[in-house]
Design an enzyme around this catalytic site. Structure first.
Site, PDB file in Angstrom:
ATOM      1  N   MET A 101      49.246  38.196  40.233  1.00  0.00           N
ATOM      2  CA  MET A 101      48.597  37.237  39.335  1.00  0.00           C
ATOM      3  C   MET A 101      47.073  37.356  39.462  1.00  0.00           C
ATOM      4  O   MET A 101      46.340  36.477  39.004  1.00  0.00           O
ATOM      5  CB  MET A 101      49.072  35.816  39.656  1.00  0.00           C
ATOM      6  CG  MET A 101      50.578  35.665  39.414  1.00  0.00           C
ATOM      7  SD  MET A 101      51.106  33.985  39.043  1.00  0.00           S
ATOM      8  CE  MET A 101      50.643  33.136  40.521  1.00  0.00           C
ATOM      9  N   TYR A 126      43.170  38.105  41.230  1.00  0.00           N
ATOM     10  CA  TYR A 126      42.289  37.606  42.282  1.00  0.00           C
ATOM     11  C   TYR A 126      42.752  38.121  43.654  1.00  0.00           C
ATOM     12  O   TYR A 126      43.085  37.365  44.551  1.00  0.00           O
ATOM     13  CB  TYR A 126      42.165  36.070  42.276  1.00  0.00           C
ATOM     14  CG  TYR A 126      40.765  35.686  42.708  1.00  0.00           C
ATOM     15  CD1 TYR A 126      39.722  35.687  41.784  1.00  0.00           C
ATOM     16  CD2 TYR A 126      40.466  35.438  44.042  1.00  0.00           C
ATOM     17  CE1 TYR A 126      38.424  35.430  42.174  1.00  0.00           C
ATOM     18  CE2 TYR A 126      39.166  35.185  44.451  1.00  0.00           C
ATOM     19  CZ  TYR A 126      38.162  35.176  43.508  1.00  0.00           C
ATOM     20  OH  TYR A 126      36.868  34.935  43.892  1.00  0.00           O
ATOM     21  N   HIS A 183      47.257  41.889  48.686  1.00  0.00           N
ATOM     22  CA  HIS A 183      47.521  42.687  47.479  1.00  0.00           C
ATOM     23  C   HIS A 183      47.151  44.156  47.718  1.00  0.00           C
ATOM     24  O   HIS A 183      47.877  45.065  47.321  1.00  0.00           O
ATOM     25  CB  HIS A 183      46.688  42.177  46.299  1.00  0.00           C
ATOM     26  CG  HIS A 183      47.042  40.783  45.856  1.00  0.00           C
ATOM     27  ND1 HIS A 183      46.202  39.719  46.036  1.00  0.00           N
ATOM     28  CD2 HIS A 183      48.149  40.300  45.237  1.00  0.00           C
ATOM     29  CE1 HIS A 183      46.770  38.625  45.547  1.00  0.00           C
ATOM     30  NE2 HIS A 183      47.946  38.951  45.056  1.00  0.00           N
TER      31      HIS A 183
END
Ligand code: PAF
Length: 284
Positions: free
Chosen positions: A30, A32, A37
């Protein structure tokens, strides 16, 4: 690196790459991004020839009173990171592209979705499963990469892949933590400095549970009450849930045995944070 905004273009690129015999590693996000990540992206880079990352804040997985509007977004920052990590394609569809007027299909992995976070966030995992299946259908990845921090989400996706016979290998990567143990999350951004300090209580309470278990404690209720007591001593923290379950099916455990998931959600101020730990008991 190319940024793709339409489903039709994304599909045709993926088809071309597959025709050329390349393996596609997919990281749905999603946006940011934080180190968690980047860790998923690096794992995809190591395993697959093409790395594709999606950035889509999925409205279906937020309840009306939740933080959909507030959720941090910064595509140019993510794109910069993506280039540095050697991502090949960034899929950045709009809400209208993903959910055009008339969209009405939902995917639900029933029992697993009603437990733990599903109790406090009804409908959340239906939104997750729906968008992930849609993304899988667009990208047709060989492997998809998810983080262990969202342990319940990972199990639900695994179940969906098995139930629907999807040809995707699921890769679950370990939780990435800050130096003081706080699990990385885009929502950590919501915390003010006092809350940020208080947030370390989640991991500390997990370590307490581990210590109790390694010390021989086998009663889940004793472990939960000690964790609760510890968290309640932190004035900015409020327990949403603490659960000890079978790590494979999320059935609540009374007695600690086998592969155990210790999971919790705690409000720090207004921010709801989650964390977990898996322990494998010897002789299981
Ligand atoms: O874990 C997330 O960031 C989201 O739930 C996901 C898998 C990208 C679906 O929107």
């Amino acid at each position: 690196m190319e940024i793709i905004e339409t489903i039709s273009r994304m599909k045709s690129i993926c088809q071309e790459e597959a025709r050329a015999g390349k393996t596609i590693g997919f990281v749905p996000t999603m946006g940011y991004w934080h180190e968690g990540h980047l860790n998923l992206i690096r794992a995809a880079r190591r395993k697959c020839q093409v790395v594709l990352v999606s950035v889509f804040v999925n409205p279906l997985q937020f309840a009306p009173q939740e933080d959909y509007q507030q959720y941090p977004r910064d595509l140019s920052r993510d794109a910069r990171l993506a280039r540095a990590e050697g991502v090949d394609y960034l899929f950045y569809p709009s809400m209208e592209e993903m959910y055009p007027q008339g969209f009405q299909t939902a995917v639900e992995v029933r029992e697993l979705s009603d437990k733990l976070c599903g109790k406090s966030r009804p409908g959340h995992f239906k939104g997750v499963a729906t968008v992930v299946l849609k993304l899988f259908n667009i990208v047709k990845p060989d492997a998809a990469f998810f983080g262990q921090k969202d342990a319940q989400q990972a199990l639900i996706i695994k179940h969906m892949i098995d139930d629907l016979n999807l040809d995707v290998e699921l890769v679950i990567m370990p939780i990435v933590r800050e130096e003081d143990g706080l699990a990385m999350s885009s929502r950590n951004l919501y915390l003010n400095p006092k809350e940020r300090r208080a947030a370390t209580i989640l991991y500390k309470s997990l370590l307490k549970a581990k210590e109790l278990i390694l010390g021989g404690e086998r009663k889940a209720s004793t472990i939960i009450s000690q964790m609760t007591q510890m968290i309640e001593e932190e004035p900015l923290a409020r327990v949403d849930y603490i659960a000890l379950t079978d790590a494979d099916n999320l059935q609540e455990a009374d007695v600690i045995r086998g592969k155990i998931l210790i999971a919790l959600a705690v409000f720090i101020g207004k921010s709801r944070l989650i964390d977990n730990l898996i322990l494998e008991m010897p002789g299981a």
